[in-house]
Scaffold this active site. Structure first.
Site, PDB file in Angstrom:
ATOM      1  N   ASP A 138     -88.928  19.264 -26.885  1.00 38.97           N
ATOM      2  CA  ASP A 138     -89.463  19.170 -28.244  1.00 38.97           C
ATOM      3  C   ASP A 138     -88.364  18.547 -29.098  1.00 38.97           C
ATOM      4  O   ASP A 138     -87.334  19.174 -29.360  1.00 38.97           O
ATOM      5  CB  ASP A 138     -89.841  20.549 -28.773  1.00 38.97           C
ATOM      6  CG  ASP A 138     -90.469  20.476 -30.159  1.00 38.97           C
ATOM      7  OD1 ASP A 138     -90.302  19.437 -30.844  1.00 38.97           O
ATOM      8  OD2 ASP A 138     -91.120  21.460 -30.560  1.00 38.97           O
ATOM      9  N   ASN A 141     -89.819   6.914 -29.107  1.00 41.37           N
ATOM     10  CA  ASN A 141     -91.240   6.540 -29.164  1.00 41.37           C
ATOM     11  C   ASN A 141     -92.126   7.639 -29.733  1.00 41.37           C
ATOM     12  O   ASN A 141     -93.161   7.355 -30.338  1.00 41.37           O
ATOM     13  CB  ASN A 141     -91.706   6.191 -27.736  1.00 41.37           C
ATOM     14  CG  ASN A 141     -93.209   6.181 -27.608  1.00 41.37           C
ATOM     15  OD1 ASN A 141     -93.856   5.177 -27.891  1.00 41.37           O
ATOM     16  ND2 ASN A 141     -93.803   7.295 -27.192  1.00 41.37           N
ATOM     17  N   TYR A 190     -97.057   8.578 -42.402  1.00 39.97           N
ATOM     18  CA  TYR A 190     -96.761   7.796 -41.189  1.00 39.97           C
ATOM     19  C   TYR A 190     -96.100   6.462 -41.539  1.00 39.97           C
ATOM     20  O   TYR A 190     -95.041   6.120 -40.967  1.00 39.97           O
ATOM     21  CB  TYR A 190     -98.051   7.610 -40.369  1.00 39.97           C
ATOM     22  CG  TYR A 190     -97.893   6.701 -39.179  1.00 39.97           C
ATOM     23  CD1 TYR A 190     -97.371   7.172 -37.975  1.00 39.97           C
ATOM     24  CD2 TYR A 190     -98.262   5.352 -39.247  1.00 39.97           C
ATOM     25  CE1 TYR A 190     -97.218   6.330 -36.882  1.00 39.97           C
ATOM     26  CE2 TYR A 190     -98.105   4.506 -38.168  1.00 39.97           C
ATOM     27  CZ  TYR A 190     -97.587   5.001 -36.978  1.00 39.97           C
ATOM     28  OH  TYR A 190     -97.427   4.161 -35.902  1.00 39.97           O
ATOM     29  N   LYS A 204     -92.307   5.109 -40.510  1.00 41.99           N
ATOM     30  CA  LYS A 204     -92.075   3.890 -39.721  1.00 41.99           C
ATOM     31  C   LYS A 204     -91.181   2.906 -40.486  1.00 41.99           C
ATOM     32  O   LYS A 204     -90.343   2.229 -39.881  1.00 41.99           O
ATOM     33  CB  LYS A 204     -93.410   3.247 -39.343  1.00 41.99           C
ATOM     34  CG  LYS A 204     -94.205   4.081 -38.355  1.00 41.99           C
ATOM     35  CD  LYS A 204     -93.612   4.008 -36.965  1.00 41.99           C
ATOM     36  CE  LYS A 204     -93.436   5.304 -36.277  1.00 41.99           C
ATOM     37  NZ  LYS A 204     -92.850   5.185 -34.934  1.00 41.99           N
TER      38      LYS A 204
HETATM   39  N1  LIG Z   1    -100.960   3.032 -30.931  1.00 41.00           N
HETATM   40  C1  LIG Z   1    -100.718   2.043 -31.750  1.00 41.00           C
HETATM   41  O1  LIG Z   1    -101.591   1.200 -32.039  1.00 41.00           O
HETATM   42  C2  LIG Z   1     -99.350   1.898 -32.378  1.00 41.00           C
HETATM   43  C3  LIG Z   1     -99.146   0.851 -33.289  1.00 41.00           C
HETATM   44  C4  LIG Z   1     -97.886   0.700 -33.863  1.00 41.00           C
HETATM   45  C5  LIG Z   1     -96.851   1.563 -33.510  1.00 41.00           C
HETATM   46  N2  LIG Z   1     -97.096   2.567 -32.613  1.00 41.00           N
HETATM   47  C6  LIG Z   1     -95.970   3.448 -32.286  1.00 41.00           C
HETATM   48  O2  LIG Z   1     -95.902   3.639 -30.887  1.00 41.00           O
HETATM   49  C7  LIG Z   1     -95.440   4.964 -30.604  1.00 41.00           C
HETATM   50  C8  LIG Z   1     -96.440   5.660 -29.706  1.00 41.00           C
HETATM   51  O3  LIG Z   1     -97.696   5.696 -30.365  1.00 41.00           O
HETATM   52  P1  LIG Z   1     -99.003   6.222 -29.618  1.00 41.00           P
HETATM   53  O4  LIG Z   1    -100.161   5.724 -30.406  1.00 41.00           O
HETATM   54  O5  LIG Z   1     -98.907   5.944 -28.173  1.00 41.00           O
HETATM   55  O6  LIG Z   1     -98.870   7.804 -29.908  1.00 41.00           O
HETATM   56  P2  LIG Z   1     -99.526   9.063 -29.155  1.00 41.00           P
HETATM   57  O7  LIG Z   1     -99.932  10.022 -30.220  1.00 41.00           O
HETATM   58  O8  LIG Z   1    -100.550   8.640 -28.157  1.00 41.00           O
HETATM   59  O9  LIG Z   1     -98.274   9.649 -28.359  1.00 41.00           O
HETATM   60  C9  LIG Z   1     -97.225  10.233 -29.057  1.00 41.00           C
HETATM   61  C10 LIG Z   1     -96.461  11.110 -28.103  1.00 41.00           C
HETATM   62  O10 LIG Z   1     -95.436  11.785 -28.822  1.00 41.00           O
HETATM   63  C11 LIG Z   1     -95.415  13.110 -28.381  1.00 41.00           C
HETATM   64  N3  LIG Z   1     -94.809  14.023 -29.364  1.00 41.00           N
HETATM   65  C12 LIG Z   1     -95.309  14.419 -30.557  1.00 41.00           C
HETATM   66  N4  LIG Z   1     -94.487  15.324 -31.114  1.00 41.00           N
HETATM   67  C13 LIG Z   1     -93.439  15.500 -30.259  1.00 41.00           C
HETATM   68  C14 LIG Z   1     -92.295  16.315 -30.270  1.00 41.00           C
HETATM   69  N5  LIG Z   1     -92.039  17.178 -31.276  1.00 41.00           N
HETATM   70  N6  LIG Z   1     -91.435  16.256 -29.232  1.00 41.00           N
HETATM   71  C15 LIG Z   1     -91.687  15.409 -28.199  1.00 41.00           C
HETATM   72  N7  LIG Z   1     -92.768  14.617 -28.123  1.00 41.00           N
HETATM   73  C16 LIG Z   1     -93.636  14.671 -29.146  1.00 41.00           C
HETATM   74  C17 LIG Z   1     -96.872  13.458 -28.102  1.00 41.00           C
HETATM   75  O11 LIG Z   1     -96.989  14.595 -27.274  1.00 41.00           O
HETATM   76  C18 LIG Z   1     -97.331  12.176 -27.436  1.00 41.00           C
HETATM   77  O12 LIG Z   1     -97.050  12.184 -26.052  1.00 41.00           O
HETATM   78  C19 LIG Z   1     -95.247   5.649 -31.955  1.00 41.00           C
HETATM   79  O13 LIG Z   1     -93.895   5.574 -32.344  1.00 41.00           O
HETATM   80  C20 LIG Z   1     -96.122   4.842 -32.888  1.00 41.00           C
HETATM   81  O14 LIG Z   1     -95.672   4.878 -34.223  1.00 41.00           O
HETATM   82  C21 LIG Z   1     -98.312   2.759 -32.058  1.00 41.00           C
END
Ligand SMILES: NC(=O)c1ccc[n+]([C@@H]2O[C@H](COP(=O)([O-])OP(=O)(O)OC[C@H]3O[C@@H](n4cnc5c(N)ncnc54)[C@H](O)[C@@H]3O)[C@@H](O)[C@H]2O)c1
Length: 261
Positions: A59, A86, A148, A152
């Site tokens: 965590d 990430n 959010y 970012k």
């Molecule tokens: N999905 C998109 O379209 C998109 C677009 C731009 C940027 N991003 C960035 O990509 C990254 C991943 O996004 P995603 O959509 O795959 O997110 P997601 O919500 O699918 O996955 C996020 C992960 O972070 C983990 N997490 C949350 N709190 C946590 C904690 N306290 N300790 C450890 N792990 C923790 C969750 O369990 C999950 O596995 C993020 O940084 C997001 O800002 C995503």
């Protein structure tokens, strides 16, 4: 094999883009620690990657668990070269967001990345790399979201700070900012249809679709590799052209007049 012999930690790699990034780093020869808070999913991701990966329950809101994750990485793989910050939460109610939502989002998305980087940099050798996940969401005004995008935007500044502070140690720091990318969030909004996600995404991405996790992973792997050895403190947009559009969506004034009765 851009990353043969390297060892990485990817936070939040139990699903979504983190999972894609972990797979992409392993494909380039890195050994990867899947750091997350979903043991079943994390173990499944690690099992699928075999000896090249290991799940370590972490965590990232807890400094002691970050320290344990780094210690477990060193104990199992013997070194730590790469950190990919990430993990994120989408805990956001726009300007109606509560203090608790602000603190939770900033704590996971920004502060925990900073603490992880602080602890990781202390054990990284020269040539180490920290990649922070930014987002197009951190670059433009938003009506529906507040916490959010602020987190970012903070990641982009954290990247610049880390790059300058860690340059004397030979450690680089780069952010990678995706636009809409196929992931659990988009799967939820599109009813699980990537075709629908592409069709809706075509309105805001000049390349006419949403991104794929492998495309984000490829950029992260490049940023981590020696091919990027002279690149630090900058953002790498991986967004199908999203961020090159202005408010006019690339249409001329004449086109707007013709489209507005
Ligand atoms: N999905 C998109 O379209 C998109 C677009 C731009 C940027 N991003 C960035 O990509 C990254 C991943 O996004 P995603 O959509 O795959 O997110 P997601 O919500 O699918 O996955 C996020 C992960 O972070 C983990 N997490 C949350 N709190 C946590 C904690 N306290 N300790 C450890 N792990 C923790 C969750 O369990 C999950 O596995 C993020 O940084 C997001 O800002 C995503």
């Amino acid at each position: 094999m851009k990353l043969a012999g390297k060892v990485a930690i990817v936070t939040g790699a139990t699903q979504g883009l983190g999972h894609d990034v972990a797979r992409g780093l392993v494909a380039q020869g890195a050994r990867v620690v899947i750091a997350g808070i979903d043991p079943a999913a994390g173990q499944a991701v690690a099992d699928a990657l075999g000896d090249m990966a290991r799940y370590v329950g972490t965590d990232i809101e807890d400094d002691a668990q970050i320290a344990q994750c780094i210690a477990a990485t060193l104990a199992h793989f013997g070194q730590l070269d790469l950190l990919v910050n990430n993990a994120c939460v989408y805990d956001d109610a726009g300007i109606a967001s509560t203090r608790a939502q602000w603190l939770h989002t900033l704590n996971v998305n920004l502060v925990s990345a900073a603490i992880f980087a602080q602890q990781a940099a202390a054990v990284m050798p020269r040539g180490g790399v920290i990649v922070n996940l930014g987002s197009v969401g951190g670059k433009f005004g938003s009506a529906a979201r507040a916490t959010y995008p602020a987190s970012k935007a903070g990641m982009l500044q954290l990247t610049r700070n880390l790059a300058v502070a860690l340059a004397p140690q030979g450690i680089r720091c780069v952010s990678v900012s995706p636009a809409w990318t196929w992931s659990p969030a988009l799967a939820g909004m599109s009813g699980g249809s990537i075709e629908r996600a592409d069709a809706v995404g075509a309105h805001v991405h000049p390349l006419g679709r949403v991104g794929r996790g492998e495309e984000v992973a490829a950029a992260v792997a490049f940023a981590c590799s020696s091919e990027a050895s002279w690149i630090t403190g900058v953002d790498l947009p991986v967004d199908g052209g999203f961020s090159c559009l202005g408010p006019d969506q690339g249409r001329s004034p004449r086109a707007w007049f013709e489209a507005t009765p």
